[in-house]
Design a protein around this motif. Structure first.
Motif, PDB file in Angstrom:
ATOM      1  N   PHE A 281      39.983  45.882  40.946  1.00 38.97           N
ATOM      2  CA  PHE A 281      40.293  47.312  41.004  1.00 38.97           C
ATOM      3  C   PHE A 281      39.903  47.901  42.356  1.00 38.97           C
ATOM      4  CE2 PHE A 281      39.043  51.794  40.311  1.00 38.97           C
ATOM      5  CZ  PHE A 281      40.279  52.300  39.934  1.00 38.97           C
ATOM      6  N   LYS A 282      38.836  47.391  42.926  1.00 37.99           N
ATOM      7  CA  LYS A 282      38.340  47.922  44.202  1.00 37.99           C
ATOM      8  C   LYS A 282      39.264  47.598  45.374  1.00 37.99           C
ATOM      9  CE  LYS A 282      33.418  47.673  42.939  1.00 37.99           C
ATOM     10  NZ  LYS A 282      32.134  47.010  43.249  1.00 37.99           N
ATOM     11  N   ILE A 283      40.088  46.572  45.232  1.00 38.04           N
ATOM     12  CA  ILE A 283      40.944  46.131  46.342  1.00 38.04           C
ATOM     13  C   ILE A 283      41.803  47.271  46.883  1.00 38.04           C
ATOM     14  CG2 ILE A 283      42.923  44.666  46.963  1.00 38.04           C
ATOM     15  CD1 ILE A 283      41.751  42.490  45.174  1.00 38.04           C
ATOM     16  N   ASN A 284      42.411  48.042  45.973  1.00 45.42           N
ATOM     17  CA  ASN A 284      43.278  49.131  46.437  1.00 45.42           C
ATOM     18  C   ASN A 284      42.894  50.487  45.852  1.00 45.42           C
ATOM     19  OD1 ASN A 284      44.152  48.795  43.806  1.00 45.42           O
ATOM     20  ND2 ASN A 284      46.337  48.885  44.310  1.00 45.42           N
ATOM     21  N   SER A 285      41.667  50.607  45.374  1.00 48.36           N
ATOM     22  CA  SER A 285      41.243  51.839  44.702  1.00 48.36           C
ATOM     23  C   SER A 285      41.235  53.045  45.643  1.00 48.36           C
ATOM     24  CB  SER A 285      39.855  51.660  44.082  1.00 48.36           C
ATOM     25  OG  SER A 285      38.889  51.352  45.076  1.00 48.36           O
ATOM     26  N   MET A 286      41.156  52.800  46.960  1.00 54.41           N
ATOM     27  CA  MET A 286      41.175  53.921  47.907  1.00 54.41           C
ATOM     28  C   MET A 286      42.533  54.616  47.942  1.00 54.41           C
ATOM     29  SD  MET A 286      42.037  50.894  49.338  1.00 54.41           S
ATOM     30  CE  MET A 286      40.449  50.180  49.730  1.00 54.41           C
ATOM     31  N   HIS A 287      43.528  53.981  47.325  1.00 52.31           N
ATOM     32  CA  HIS A 287      44.876  54.560  47.326  1.00 52.31           C
ATOM     33  C   HIS A 287      45.296  55.076  45.943  1.00 52.31           C
ATOM     34  CE1 HIS A 287      45.317  53.040  51.318  1.00 52.31           C
ATOM     35  NE2 HIS A 287      45.265  51.783  50.932  1.00 52.31           N
TER      36      HIS A 287
ATOM     37  N   ASP B 219      47.537  47.058  48.443  1.00 53.94           N
ATOM     38  CA  ASP B 219      48.335  46.917  47.229  1.00 53.94           C
ATOM     39  C   ASP B 219      48.913  45.505  47.124  1.00 53.94           C
ATOM     40  OD1 ASP B 219      47.967  49.602  46.540  1.00 53.94           O
ATOM     41  OD2 ASP B 219      49.758  50.238  47.628  1.00 53.94           O
ATOM     42  N   VAL B 220      49.422  45.013  48.242  1.00 54.66           N
ATOM     43  CA  VAL B 220      50.000  43.667  48.262  1.00 54.66           C
ATOM     44  C   VAL B 220      48.929  42.626  47.963  1.00 54.66           C
ATOM     45  CG1 VAL B 220      51.229  41.948  49.655  1.00 54.66           C
ATOM     46  CG2 VAL B 220      51.768  44.377  49.915  1.00 54.66           C
ATOM     47  N   ASP B 221      47.745  42.833  48.532  1.00 54.07           N
ATOM     48  CA  ASP B 221      46.632  41.905  48.274  1.00 54.07           C
ATOM     49  C   ASP B 221      46.332  41.835  46.778  1.00 54.07           C
ATOM     50  OD1 ASP B 221      46.395  41.474  50.996  1.00 54.07           O
ATOM     51  OD2 ASP B 221      44.748  42.910  51.260  1.00 54.07           O
ATOM     52  N   LEU B 222      46.324  42.994  46.120  1.00 51.74           N
ATOM     53  CA  LEU B 222      46.044  43.019  44.683  1.00 51.74           C
ATOM     54  C   LEU B 222      47.167  42.347  43.897  1.00 51.74           C
ATOM     55  CD1 LEU B 222      44.419  43.886  42.210  1.00 51.74           C
ATOM     56  CD2 LEU B 222      45.648  46.074  42.266  1.00 51.74           C
ATOM     57  N   VAL B 223      48.410  42.679  44.205  1.00 52.52           N
ATOM     58  CA  VAL B 223      49.540  42.093  43.476  1.00 52.52           C
ATOM     59  C   VAL B 223      49.538  40.576  43.611  1.00 52.52           C
ATOM     60  CG1 VAL B 223      52.059  41.873  43.444  1.00 52.52           C
ATOM     61  CG2 VAL B 223      51.009  44.132  43.531  1.00 52.52           C
ATOM     62  N   ARG B 224      49.287  40.074  44.795  1.00 51.82           N
ATOM     63  CA  ARG B 224      49.242  38.619  44.998  1.00 51.82           C
ATOM     64  C   ARG B 224      48.140  37.987  44.158  1.00 51.82           C
ATOM     65  NH1 ARG B 224      49.970  38.991  51.575  1.00 51.82           N
ATOM     66  NH2 ARG B 224      52.270  38.833  51.626  1.00 51.82           N
TER      67      ARG B 224
ATOM     68  N   LYS C  57      50.166  45.317  29.772  1.00 56.46           N
ATOM     69  CA  LYS C  57      48.876  45.200  29.090  1.00 56.46           C
ATOM     70  C   LYS C  57      48.098  43.995  29.597  1.00 56.46           C
ATOM     71  CE  LYS C  57      46.829  45.344  24.459  1.00 56.46           C
ATOM     72  NZ  LYS C  57      47.101  45.437  23.006  1.00 56.46           N
ATOM     73  N   GLU C  58      48.783  42.862  29.795  1.00 56.04           N
ATOM     74  CA  GLU C  58      48.121  41.652  30.297  1.00 56.04           C
ATOM     75  C   GLU C  58      47.623  41.856  31.728  1.00 56.04           C
ATOM     76  OE1 GLU C  58      50.635  38.293  27.762  1.00 56.04           O
ATOM     77  OE2 GLU C  58      51.354  38.948  29.724  1.00 56.04           O
ATOM     78  N   ILE C  59      48.400  42.560  32.525  1.00 51.46           N
ATOM     79  CA  ILE C  59      48.005  42.827  33.908  1.00 51.46           C
ATOM     80  C   ILE C  59      46.784  43.735  33.957  1.00 51.46           C
ATOM     81  CG2 ILE C  59      48.713  44.025  36.025  1.00 51.46           C
ATOM     82  CD1 ILE C  59      51.577  42.965  35.422  1.00 51.46           C
ATOM     83  N   ILE C  60      46.793  44.779  33.141  1.00 49.09           N
ATOM     84  CA  ILE C  60      45.650  45.693  33.113  1.00 49.09           C
ATOM     85  C   ILE C  60      44.391  44.967  32.656  1.00 49.09           C
ATOM     86  CG2 ILE C  60      44.689  47.760  32.040  1.00 49.09           C
ATOM     87  CD1 ILE C  60      46.898  48.234  34.174  1.00 49.09           C
ATOM     88  N   LYS C  61      44.522  44.074  31.698  1.00 52.35           N
ATOM     89  CA  LYS C  61      43.351  43.311  31.219  1.00 52.35           C
ATOM     90  C   LYS C  61      42.769  42.454  32.344  1.00 52.35           C
ATOM     91  CE  LYS C  61      41.565  40.477  27.451  1.00 52.35           C
ATOM     92  NZ  LYS C  61      40.613  39.780  28.330  1.00 52.35           N
ATOM     93  N   ILE C  62      43.639  41.848  33.143  1.00 54.47           N
ATOM     94  CA  ILE C  62      43.169  41.036  34.269  1.00 54.47           C
ATOM     95  C   ILE C  62      42.353  41.892  35.230  1.00 54.47           C
ATOM     96  CG2 ILE C  62      43.972  39.909  36.394  1.00 54.47           C
ATOM     97  CD1 ILE C  62      46.154  38.570  34.726  1.00 54.47           C
ATOM     98  N   ILE C  63      42.829  43.112  35.495  1.00 54.97           N
ATOM     99  CA  ILE C  63      42.112  44.009  36.407  1.00 54.97           C
ATOM    100  C   ILE C  63      40.801  44.474  35.776  1.00 54.97           C
ATOM    101  CG2 ILE C  63      42.208  46.195  37.660  1.00 54.97           C
ATOM    102  CD1 ILE C  63      45.249  45.875  37.784  1.00 54.97           C
TER     103      ILE C  63
END
Length: 244
Positions: free
Chosen positions: A232-238, A198-203, A219-225
């Protein structure tokens, strides 16, 4: 007075000391508070931490950064909220958790407005959890001091005391509640910090926001993902459905 109370403690079985973990040069809690300060409707921000010695570090952080704080029970978080709200004379409480560094101040204000306009006891964008359309890490709960006090007086189950608002929206009687809707369904996304991934994704999100010179609305954050499936795959297991 509308007071945002952010619960925070250093202890975490999944990600110890996540509250002050570094987010591109800034402690996570400060990163979050700086965003909450951009709310147009919040009058005061209070960090509600515990009396545990481990949380002395949070108190030192608050003192250093001129942030209001209150120390209370680790497990009876309902009491910690009630005593914090009482101490700072809150009429309306905005409950936030310290694992949401990317919280959107506009979303906070939308939830507060919904609470006021509908004249309810409790409003949220994330409850009930199986119906929410906002990503984990953007959770906002708003409730009156009277509703908090009633919960504090009546709730006896340990889960109701630990999770603060369980009694309000799940078990209590005669509470008027409402949920903030969203025309988009972003429920599968996760921008909280409970695990290292999660931290990896937020950074990574913060770096991209800086590069695009964006503040970072939800909305801007979701667009980036959405623009990069590898993010999305970075923390998708959680994500919520992954463990069911």
């Amino acid at each position: 007075m509308v007071i945002a109370i952010i619960q925070a403690r250093m202890g975490s079985s999944r990600l110890p000391k996540k509250v002050l973990i570094d987010i591109e040069g800034t402690p996570s809690l400060k990163f979050m508070i700086d965003r909450v300060k951009k709310s147009q409707l919040i009058d005061k921000i209070v960090v509600a931490t515990t009396i545990n010695k481990d949380d002395d570090e949070i108190v030192e952080f608050c003192i250093k950064n001129n942030i209001f704080y209150h120390r209370g029970s680790e497990n009876d978080v309902l009491d910690r909220y009630y005593q914090s709200a009482k101490k700072y004379q809150a009429n309306t409480i905005v409950r936030l958790t310290s694992d949401c560094p990317l919280i959107d101040p506009k979303l906070i204000d939308q939830t507060i407005n919904l609470f006021k306009q509908k004249k309810v006891d409790y409003a949220s964008n994330s409850v009930p959890p199986d119906e929410k359309k906002y990503p984990d890490g953007s959770d906002v709960e708003v409730f009156s001091f009277e509703a908090l006090k009633k919960s504090w007086n009546e709730a006896v189950d340990l889960k109701d005391r630990e999770h603060v608002t369980f009694y309000l929206w799940k078990r209590g009687q005669n509470f008027k509640t409402i949920m903030l809707d969203n025309k988009y369904d972003w429920g599968k996304y996760r921008i909280t910090i409970d695990y290292k991934e999660d931290v990896d994704l937020v950074r990574e999100i913060v770096i991209r926001l800086k590069n695009k010179n964006l503040f970072g609305s939800t909305k801007e954050i979701i667009k980036i993902i959405e623009d990069d499936e590898e993010l999305f795959k970075i923390n998708s297991m959680h994500t919520w459905g992954a463990n069911w």
